[in-house]
Write an enzyme that holds these catalytic residues in place. Sequence first.
Site, short mmCIF file in Angstrom:
data_model
loop_
_atom_site.label_atom_id
_atom_site.label_comp_id
_atom_site.label_asym_id
_atom_site.label_seq_id
_atom_site.Cartn_x
_atom_site.Cartn_y
_atom_site.Cartn_z
N ASP A 58 30.26 -49.73 15.82
CA ASP A 58 28.97 -49.57 16.54
C ASP A 58 27.86 -50.34 15.83
O ASP A 58 27.13 -51.11 16.44
CB ASP A 58 28.49 -48.11 16.53
N GLU A 83 21.06 -47.97 20.07
CA GLU A 83 21.31 -46.57 19.79
C GLU A 83 21.45 -46.32 18.29
O GLU A 83 21.11 -45.25 17.80
CB GLU A 83 22.60 -46.14 20.50
N ASP A 157 23.75 -50.74 23.88
CA ASP A 157 24.64 -49.65 23.46
C ASP A 157 25.89 -50.32 22.94
O ASP A 157 26.72 -50.81 23.70
CB ASP A 157 24.96 -48.69 24.61
N ILE A 159 28.69 -49.41 21.39
CA ILE A 159 29.97 -48.83 21.86
C ILE A 159 29.60 -47.59 22.65
O ILE A 159 29.21 -46.58 22.06
CB ILE A 159 30.90 -48.39 20.70
N ASP A 160 29.70 -47.65 23.97
CA ASP A 160 29.46 -46.44 24.74
C ASP A 160 30.79 -45.70 24.87
O ASP A 160 31.85 -46.33 25.00
CB ASP A 160 28.90 -46.77 26.13
N THR A 162 31.79 -43.45 22.44
CA THR A 162 32.33 -43.51 21.08
C THR A 162 33.46 -42.49 20.89
O THR A 162 34.43 -42.76 20.19
CB THR A 162 31.21 -43.20 20.04
N ASP A 321 22.14 -46.48 27.68
CA ASP A 321 23.31 -46.25 28.53
C ASP A 321 23.15 -46.89 29.91
O ASP A 321 24.15 -47.13 30.60
CB ASP A 321 23.53 -44.74 28.78
C1 2IP Z 1 27.51 -41.13 25.53
C2 2IP Z 1 28.80 -41.40 26.28
C3 2IP Z 1 29.31 -40.12 26.80
C4 2IP Z 1 28.37 -39.56 27.85
C5 2IP Z 1 26.99 -39.43 27.23
C6 2IP Z 1 26.50 -40.72 26.56
O1 2IP Z 1 27.17 -42.25 24.79
O2 2IP Z 1 28.65 -42.31 27.33
O3 2IP Z 1 30.60 -40.29 27.26
O4 2IP Z 1 28.86 -38.31 28.25
O5 2IP Z 1 26.10 -39.06 28.22
O6 2IP Z 1 25.28 -40.54 25.96
P1 2IP Z 1 29.93 -38.13 29.44
O7 2IP Z 1 31.17 -38.88 29.06
O8 2IP Z 1 30.16 -36.65 29.52
O9 2IP Z 1 29.28 -38.70 30.64
P2 2IP Z 1 27.80 -42.57 23.30
O10 2IP Z 1 29.27 -42.46 23.37
O11 2IP Z 1 27.32 -43.99 23.07
O12 2IP Z 1 27.16 -41.57 22.38
CA CA Z 2 26.03 -44.35 25.04
#
Ligand code: 2IP
Ligand code: CA
Length: 399
Positions: A58, A83, A157, A159-160, A162, A321
């Site tokens: 990340d 982030e 972002d 790595i979304d 994570t 995001d």
């Molecule tokens: C997170 C990731 C999560 C999501 C959450 C984001 O970002 O995308 O998967 O939750 O809202 O903030 P969900 O999967 O329940 O939608 P990160 O992984 O970058 O922290």
């Molecule tokens: Ca994210």
Amino acid sequence: MALKMSDVLTALVHASEKSANIARACKQEEELFQLLVQEKKGSEKNKKFVSDFKTLADVLVQEVIKHDMGRKFPGLEDHIFGEESNEFTNSLGEKIKVGVCATEEDTAKLLAKVLNGNMTAAKLLASIVHHHVSIEDPDLEKVTADIPQDTMAVWVDPIDSTFQYIKGYANEKSKDGIYSKGLQCVTILIGVYDRSSGLPLMGVINQPFVACDPETCRWNGQYFWGLSYKGISICSLRNEVNAASQSADDQDEVLRQKMISQAGDNNLSVVISTSESEGIKSALSMLRLYYAAGAGYKSLCVVQGFVSVYLLSEDTTFKWDCCAPHAILKSLGGGIVDFQECLKRQKDGNLDELPELVYNTPVNGATGVDRWANKGGLVAYRCRKHLDTIMNIISSVNL
Ligand code: 2IP
Ligand code: CA
């Protein structure tokens, strides 16, 4: 100074591809990977998760994007926000600021500190960081507009999802093209927005883990980009309805678009988070309902036309995001709007003007990551008619 938008978009795509290489390299070596995972604390932490991790991948990805964009467009690096903080603590308790150095050797030395002296891993990562990525994408050349540099700012972002990156399996099965979990839910998101209006201008979603070659055990990925600025809308999904110059691929896409917009109400589909409220889940149960991890990935499912809408009623996503997916959806005629505000306007009978998410304004009175939360939740859509139908369904029930 005016920049060619095609140059900026090309640089974003290159940065996202280099980032995807880093993400794949870090994941490939399980032992190395375990060394890199660190738990987030205090105001850095997303309240949704019991533990919220950051990985060297990340932090490094975010720094590489800043570095590469800044080198190409000096000054822009000061307007790139993400982030992650670039501070990392190694197992000896030393705090190290991760960054890209002038030479590959120096970057390797710096990374070795985070990697507890593992010079082999550090050298491998440094070589990817300093390797020039080149991509043949003739569609990028079709963008002819210019844009003043000082109007742009960027959300990254690195790595979304994570959690899926760390714990996700490689062999999940998809349903109707949608993965509920697994490495496919990981995305790298880079979105450019207008500093004064806060609206998205262009963005890239890179999906580093799409399919794994069983023979080589290597993953390949894919990326999508889109831009909308001063009446120009162009997307890597070849959405342009410009009759004369259409190739067979273009025509396929136009056909897909038509099918998407004509999807009848009982064919509408929605993707939501497993942690979505019970009220929303039951209100949407009459539709085709999918669950998937990753805010970026769920938006990508809308971009690709796998679902009509991604809805989130809570405040657990952030500007980083949404900015990139929003820019791409906008280039396809859709967008991302504030869910709670939509509900309010719908009830007041004035949903003509949509409450689009904006990216330049922090939440009043909030601190830490919550400053950049999408407070009212969100709805991501490609076709306005689908947004209206979903909002009608939701507002007809008592949540
Ligand atoms: C997170 C990731 C999560 C999501 C959450 C984001 O970002 O995308 O998967 O939750 O809202 O903030 P969900 O999967 O329940 O939608 P990160 O992984 O970058 O922290
Ligand atoms: Ca994210």
